[in-house]
Scaffold this motif. Structure first.
Motif, PDB file in Angstrom:
ATOM      1  N   GLU A 141       0.830  -1.201   0.000  1.00  4.51           N
ATOM      2  CA  GLU A 141       0.000   0.000   0.000  1.00  4.51           C
ATOM      3  C   GLU A 141       0.867   1.254   0.000  1.00  4.51           C
ATOM      4  N   VAL A 142       1.870   1.269   0.861  1.00  7.05           N
ATOM      5  CA  VAL A 142       2.759   2.439   0.942  1.00  7.05           C
ATOM      6  C   VAL A 142       3.542   2.595  -0.353  1.00  7.05           C
ATOM      7  N   LEU A 143       4.057   1.482  -0.875  1.00  4.54           N
ATOM      8  CA  LEU A 143       4.854   1.527  -2.103  1.00  4.54           C
ATOM      9  C   LEU A 143       4.039   2.070  -3.265  1.00  4.54           C
ATOM     10  N   PHE A 144       2.830   1.577  -3.447  1.00  4.23           N
ATOM     11  CA  PHE A 144       2.032   2.024  -4.584  1.00  4.23           C
ATOM     12  C   PHE A 144       1.515   3.443  -4.387  1.00  4.23           C
ATOM     13  N   GLU A 145       1.447   3.885  -3.154  1.00  2.84           N
ATOM     14  CA  GLU A 145       1.121   5.290  -2.914  1.00  2.84           C
ATOM     15  C   GLU A 145       2.290   6.173  -3.344  1.00  2.84           C
ATOM     16  N   LEU A 146       3.512   5.662  -3.164  1.00  3.90           N
ATOM     17  CA  LEU A 146       4.696   6.415  -3.573  1.00  3.90           C
ATOM     18  C   LEU A 146       4.802   6.515  -5.092  1.00  3.90           C
ATOM     19  N   ILE A 147       4.459   5.448  -5.792  1.00  4.11           N
ATOM     20  CA  ILE A 147       4.632   5.430  -7.249  1.00  4.11           C
ATOM     21  C   ILE A 147       3.313   5.713  -7.974  1.00  4.11           C
ATOM     22  N   LYS A 148       2.389   6.366  -7.301  1.00  6.30           N
ATOM     23  CA  LYS A 148       1.072   6.607  -7.902  1.00  6.30           C
ATOM     24  C   LYS A 148       1.164   7.452  -9.165  1.00  6.30           C
ATOM     25  N   GLY A 149       2.245   8.211  -9.310  1.00  7.24           N
ATOM     26  CA  GLY A 149       2.410   8.994 -10.533  1.00  7.24           C
ATOM     27  C   GLY A 149       2.547   8.132 -11.772  1.00  7.24           C
ATOM     28  N   LEU A 150       2.960   6.876 -11.593  1.00  4.71           N
ATOM     29  CA  LEU A 150       3.112   5.967 -12.729  1.00  4.71           C
ATOM     30  C   LEU A 150       1.879   5.115 -12.966  1.00  4.71           C
ATOM     31  N   ILE A 151       1.049   4.946 -11.955  1.00  6.51           N
ATOM     32  CA  ILE A 151      -0.059   4.001 -12.098  1.00  6.51           C
ATOM     33  C   ILE A 151      -1.414   4.679 -12.268  1.00  6.51           C
ATOM     34  N   LYS A 152      -1.436   6.001 -12.192  1.00  7.10           N
ATOM     35  CA  LYS A 152      -2.686   6.702 -12.507  1.00  7.10           C
ATOM     36  C   LYS A 152      -2.361   8.146 -12.855  1.00  7.10           C
ATOM     37  N   CYS A 155      -4.905  -8.195  -3.851  1.00  7.23           N
ATOM     38  CA  CYS A 155      -6.055  -7.284  -3.740  1.00  7.23           C
ATOM     39  C   CYS A 155      -5.597  -5.828  -3.641  1.00  7.23           C
ATOM     40  N   ALA A 156      -4.513  -5.604  -2.898  1.00  5.71           N
ATOM     41  CA  ALA A 156      -4.000  -4.239  -2.756  1.00  5.71           C
ATOM     42  C   ALA A 156      -3.496  -3.701  -4.098  1.00  5.71           C
ATOM     43  N   VAL A 157      -2.762  -4.537  -4.830  1.00  5.83           N
ATOM     44  CA  VAL A 157      -2.262  -4.117  -6.143  1.00  5.83           C
ATOM     45  C   VAL A 157      -3.432  -3.851  -7.089  1.00  5.83           C
ATOM     46  N   ARG A 158      -4.400  -4.747  -7.073  1.00  7.84           N
ATOM     47  CA  ARG A 158      -5.560  -4.597  -7.964  1.00  7.84           C
ATOM     48  C   ARG A 158      -6.280  -3.273  -7.702  1.00  7.84           C
ATOM     49  N   LYS A 159      -6.427  -2.913  -6.439  1.00  6.40           N
ATOM     50  CA  LYS A 159      -7.120  -1.672  -6.090  1.00  6.40           C
ATOM     51  C   LYS A 159      -6.425  -0.467  -6.716  1.00  6.40           C
ATOM     52  N   HIS A 160      -5.107  -0.499  -6.717  1.00  8.27           N
ATOM     53  CA  HIS A 160      -4.353   0.641  -7.248  1.00  8.27           C
ATOM     54  C   HIS A 160      -4.337   0.661  -8.771  1.00  8.27           C
ATOM     55  N   ILE A 161      -4.073  -0.479  -9.402  1.00  6.44           N
ATOM     56  CA  ILE A 161      -3.895  -0.458 -10.858  1.00  6.44           C
ATOM     57  C   ILE A 161      -5.218  -0.308 -11.600  1.00  6.44           C
ATOM     58  N   MET A 162      -6.339  -0.626 -10.955  1.00 10.82           N
ATOM     59  CA  MET A 162      -7.629  -0.475 -11.626  1.00 10.82           C
ATOM     60  C   MET A 162      -7.952   0.988 -11.912  1.00 10.82           C
ATOM     61  N   ALA A 163      -7.270   1.887 -11.212  1.00  7.06           N
ATOM     62  CA  ALA A 163      -7.488   3.322 -11.447  1.00  7.06           C
ATOM     63  C   ALA A 163      -6.552   3.864 -12.522  1.00  7.06           C
ATOM     64  N   GLY A 164      -5.827   2.968 -13.189  1.00  3.46           N
ATOM     65  CA  GLY A 164      -4.806   3.398 -14.144  1.00  3.46           C
ATOM     66  C   GLY A 164      -5.328   3.871 -15.479  1.00  3.46           C
ATOM     67  N   GLY A 165      -6.544   3.524 -15.840  1.00  4.87           N
ATOM     68  CA  GLY A 165      -7.073   3.961 -17.120  1.00  4.87           C
ATOM     69  C   GLY A 165      -6.750   2.993 -18.247  1.00  4.87           C
ATOM     70  N   SER A 166      -7.359   3.251 -19.401  1.00  6.28           N
ATOM     71  CA  SER A 166      -7.276   2.321 -20.529  1.00  6.28           C
ATOM     72  C   SER A 166      -5.869   2.165 -21.074  1.00  6.28           C
ATOM     73  N   GLN A 167      -5.018   3.173 -20.925  1.00  9.43           N
ATOM     74  CA  GLN A 167      -3.670   3.074 -21.474  1.00  9.43           C
ATOM     75  C   GLN A 167      -2.756   2.208 -20.612  1.00  9.43           C
ATOM     76  N   ARG A 168      -2.983   2.192 -19.305  1.00 10.92           N
ATOM     77  CA  ARG A 168      -2.084   1.485 -18.406  1.00 10.92           C
ATOM     78  C   ARG A 168      -2.485   0.027 -18.151  1.00 10.92           C
TER      79      ARG A 168
END
Length: 705
Positions: free
Chosen positions: A367-378, A420-433
Motif C-alpha cells: 500500500e505504501v509503495l504504490f502510494e509512492l509510485i502513484k504517478g506511474l499508475i494513474k 487485492c492491494a495491487v488490484r485496487k491501485h492499478i484499476m485506477a490506471g485507465g485504458s492506457q495502463r
C-alpha cells in the motif's frame, strides 16, 4: 608642475614601501639574533604596520610580515635559551595581524566611486587568500591544541567574521575556518561554530558553508568507526538540525532550493554518521515537508532535483526500498513534487527495488509503495496525459509490471491481500495502463492458484481463507475490466490462461466460465480478421489441453469452436481452423477423447473448403491457386493415420495424393516452389515410413507414391 608633483609622490611612495619592507626584514634578522624576545619584536612590527592604512598596500605589507615571521612563531615545545615566548604569543600575533588585514580587506569596497564597485569586488575576491593565509598559519602551529582553539582562536576569529558585516568576507572566512582546521576541532566546537551562522548577513550563502561543514564531518565519521562515539557524545545531529532551522528561519528570503539543499546535506550527514537511526532520517524529511507545506507545487528545476536527491539518498544508503517504506514522512515529501518529477522519483524507487532484487512481502508495505509510485499508475495531472511520450510511457509501465512480479509472500492469505492491494491501485490506471499492469497481476494470482490447488475452500473459520475459487473470482472481475478498455485480444488470452489453471485445479464450472467469456469476447469485440484467426487458434489450442470437462460441456465448446472456424472471412483461414479442430476429437493422453468419425468429418470439411478456395481463385484470376492447403490437409491425414484412427484409411490418403499430383500438373495451377517443396517432403516421409518396416511399414505399404 602637476606632473612633477605626481612624480615626486610616486617616488616617495616607493621609498616608503621599500623602507617598510626593509624594516620587516630587519626585524626578522633581529629575532634570529635572539637578543630580544620574539614576541616583543613581532609586537613592534605589528605596531609599525598600523601606520600603513592604504588597503592594498597595508594588505601586502602585512602579508609579507606573516611570511617572514612564519618560521619565528614559537610553540610550547621549541624554546631558545632564555626565551620567554609561548604559543599564546604566537597565536596573539597571528590573530592581531588577521584582524587588521581583514579590516583593510573589507575597507577596500569603499575605495573609489560607485561605478567601479564591480571591479573593486573582483579585486577584493582576488586578494582574499592574503587574509586566509593567517588562518592557515594558525592551523599549523603545533601548540594550538583543542583547548586553545576552543577558548581563544575560534571565538576571536568568529567575532571578527560576524562584526565585519561584509558578505564576501563572511562567506570566505567561514569556509576558510572549515577547510583549514582539523575535523576533530570542528566536532568538539560545533555549537560555537554553528552559533555564528544565523548572525551572518542575509545575503551570505550559508547553505554552502553548512553543506561543506557537514561533508567534512561525514568524511571524518567514515574514516574510522572509533570516532562515532564522539558524534553521539556531542549530539552533532541535534546541533546541526537546530542550526539549520535557525538559519532558514533567519533568512526568510532564502530560496526553496537553498533550504532543500541544506536538508540534503543534513540527511547525507545522518546516513553516514547515524545510519541505524531511522528516526533521524525521518526527522530530516519531516523538516523538509514543514518547509514545503502550504506552498504550490515546485517549479524551480534545481529545487526538484534537490528533492529527488533527498529522497534517493536513503535508497542508495540502505539498498532496500523496504527501509524507505518505514519512513512516515517519505510519502509526504513525494506529495510536494509536481506530476513529472513525481514520476521521475517513482522510477528511481522501482529501479532501486529491481537493482537490489527487493521482495515486498506484506500488503501494508505494498500500500505504501504504490502510494509512492502513484504517478506511474494513474493520472495525477489530466493536462499532462495528452503530452505523453509513447516510448517513455511504455518504459514506465513495463517497470511497474516488473515490480508487480516482485511482490510475494509464502503465506497464501497474505499473498491474496497483496494481490487485492495491487488490484485496487492499478484499476485506477485507465485504458492506457491496464494492458501493461493487469497481465503481471493475473500471473501472480495464477501462481498463487497453483499453490492452492489442493485446497477445496471448505475450511470453517471467522475469515474466509484463500482458495482457488476465491482467486478465480477476483481474476474474472479483473480481466472483465481489461476487456472493457479496448484490449479484447489480451483479455481473451488471459481468460484462456485462467481456464487452464482451473483445469489443473479440477474446477470444471470455473474453467467453463472462462471459456464462455473468451467466446463472448471473440464474438462481440474481436472484429479484425487477422485477430480473429489468431484468437480462434488460441481457443482451439487451449481447449485441446482441457481434461476437466464432461461430455456435455466439451461438446458445447467444441461445437462453438468448429462453428466459428467455418465462418472466418477468408477461405484459407477457414480451412486451417477447421482442420485444427480435428485435434479436439482425438487427444492421445486423455482416455475417451478419440472420436475418429468427427476427426474425419473435420478433415473432409477442410478439404471441401480448400477445393472451394481453388475454384474461387480460378474464377477470379483465371488460374488455380497453389496446392498448399491440400498438402497441409494431407499431413493431417497422415498424423491421424499414424495415431491409429480407423476412419483414416490408406485409400483416402492415396486419393488425396493423386488429387494433389493432378492439381500440380494442371496448366491452370499457379506454380509455387514452396508448395512443391512441402509436398516433396511429405512424399519422402511416406517413403521413409514404408521402408522402416514393422507395424508402421505395413500400414503405409498400400500407399503408392
Amino acid at each position: 608642475m602637476r606632473v612633477d608633483m605626481a612624480f615626486r609622490l610616486l617616488i616617495y611612495t616607493n621609498l616608503c614601501n621599500m623602507l617598510e619592507i626593509y624594516c620587516l626584514d630587519l626585524g626578522s634578522v633581529y629575532i634570529k639574533s635572539k637578543e630580544a624576545p620574539a614576541k616583543d619584536v613581532l609586537k613592534d612590527l605589528v605596531e609599525m604596520c598600523r601606520g600603513v592604512q592604504h588597503p592594498i598596500r597595508g594588505l601586502f605589507l602585512r602579508s609579507y610580515l606573516a611570511q617572514v615571521s612564519r618560521d619565528k612563531l614559537l610553540d610550547l615545545g621549541s624554546k631558545y635559551e632564555g626565551a620567554e615566548d609561548t604559543v599564546m604569543d604566537a597565536v596573539e600575533f597571528v590573530l592581531q595581524n588577521f584582524t587588521e588585514m581583514n579590516k583593510l580587506w573589507v575597507r577596500m569596497q569603499h575605495q573609489g566611486p560607485v561605478w567601479v564597485k564591480e571591479k573593486l569586488e573582483k579585486e577584493r575576491s582576488e586578494l582574499r587568500d592574503l587574509v586566509g593565509k593567517n588562518l592557515h598559519v594558525l592551523s599549523q602551529i603545533e601548540g594550538v591544541d583543542l583547548e586553545i582553539y576552543r577558548d581563544t582562536v575560534l571565538p576571536r576569529v568568529l567575532e571578527q567574521v560576524v562584526n565585519c558585516k561584509d558578505e564576501l568576507a563572511q562567506y570566505y572566512l567561514m569556509d576558510c575556518i572549515i577547510q583549514v582546521f582539523p575535523d576533530e576541532y570542528h566536532l568538539q566546537t560545533l555549537e560555537t561554530l554553528l552559533g555564528a551562522c544565523p548572525q551572518l548577513q542575509l545575503t551570505v550563502d550559508v547553505k554552502t558553508v553548512l553543506s561543506r561543514l557537514m561533508a567534512r564531518l561525514s568524511n571524518y565519521a567514515a574514516s574510522s568507526v572509533e570516532v562515532l562515539p564522539e558524534f553521539l557524545q556531542v549530539e552533532a545531529f541535534a546541533k546541526l538540525s537546530s542550526a539549520i532551522g535557525k538559519v532558514i528561519e533567519a533568512q526568510v528570503d532564502m530560496p526553496i532550493v537553498g533550504a532543500v539543499a541544506l536538508y540534503v546535506s543534513l540527511l547525507t550527514f545522518t546516513l553516514h554518521v547515524h545510519p541505524e537511526r531511522l528516526d533521524y532520517v525521518d526527522q530530516v524529511l519531516g523538516a523538509c515537508v514543514k518547509k514545503l507545506s502550504g506552498k504550490p507545487k515546485l517549479e524551480d528545476i534545481r529545487a526538484k532535483k534537490q528533492i529527488v536527491a533527498l529522497l534517493s539518498a536513503p535508497l542508495e544508503k540502505y539498498n532496500d526500498i523496504v527501509t524507505a517504506l518505514t519512513l512516515s514522512n517519505y510519502p509526504h515529501v513525494m506529495d510536494c513534487l509536481d506530476y513529472e518529477t513525481n514520476k521521475v522519483m517513482a522510477m528511481v524507487i522501482i529501479q532501486s527495488a529491481m537493482k537490489n532484487n527487493t521482495c515486498i512481502s506484506t500488503a501494508d508495505k505494498v500500500e505504501v509503495l504504490f502510494e509512492l509510485i502513484k504517478g506511474l499508475i494513474k493520472d495525477l495531472d489530466e493536462t499532462a496525459t495528452a503530452e505523453l511520450d509513447e516510448e517513455d510511457f511504455k518504459e514506465e509501465q513495463n517497470s511497474v509490471a516488473r515490480l508487480i512480479h516482485m511482490l510475494y509472500n509464502d503465506d497464501s492469505e497474505e499473498m491474496l491481500k497483496i494481490i487485492c492491494a495491487v488490484r485496487k491501485h492499478i484499476m485506477a490506471g485507465g485504458s492506457q495502463r491496464l494492458p501493461f499492469t493487469v497481465p503481471p497481476l493475473i500471473f501472480s494470482a495464477l501462481r498463487l492458484v497453483r499453490k492452492l490447488q489442493d485446497q477445496d475452500g471448505n475450511v470453517v473459520g471467522e475469515e474466509e481463507p484463500a482458495t482457488p475459487k476465491k482467486v478465480f473470482q477476483l481474476l474474472n472481475e479483473t480481466i472483465e475490466a481489461l476487456s472493457s478498455v479496448s484490449s479484447p485480444e489480451l483479455a481473451l488470452r488471459l481468460y484462456l490462461q485462467c481456464a487452464e489453471a482451473a483445469n489443473d485445479c479440477d474446477l470444471e464450472p470455473v474453467a467453463y466460465e472462462f471459456f464462455t467469456q473468451a467466446f463472448i469476447l471473440y464474438e462481440e469485440e474481436v472484429a479484425d480478421s487477422k485477430a480473429q484467426v489468431t484468437a480462434l487458434h488460441l481457443i482451439i489450442g487451449a481447449l485441446q489441453r482441457m481434461n476437466v470437462f464432461g461430455v456435455e460441456n466439451r461438446d458445447a465448446l467444441t461445437h462453438k469452436a468448429t462453428g466459428h472456424s467455418a465462418k472466418l472471412l477468408k477461405k484459407p483461414d477457414q480451412c486451417r481452423a477447421v482442420y485444427a479442430c480435428s485435434h479436439l476429437f482425438w487427444v492421445d493422453d486423455q482416455n475417451g477423447i478419440k472420436d475418429g468419425e468427427r476427426v474425419l468429418l473435420c478433415l473432409k470439411r477442410a478439404l471441401r473448403i480448400a477445393n472451394s478456395a481453388q475454384q474461387i481463385a480460378n474464377a477470379t484470376r483465371g488460374c488455380s491457386g497453389p496446392v498448399t492447403l491440400f498438402v497441409e490437409i494431407l499431413n493431417k491425414y497422415l498424423y491421424f493415420f499414424e495415431k491409429g484412427n480407423p476412419q483414416i484409411t490408406s485409400a483416402a490418403i492415396q486419393g488425396l495424393i493423386e488429387l494433389i499430383t493432378n492439381e500440380m500438373q494442371s496448366d491452370s495451377t499457379t506454380p509455387d516452389p514452396a508448395s512443391d517443396a512441402f509436398f516433396a517432403s511429405t512424399i519422402r516421409y511416406i517413403q521413409f515410413q514404408k521402408q522402416k518396416g514393422g507395424v508402421m511399414g505395413e500400414r503405409f505399404g498400400p500407399i503408392k507414391v
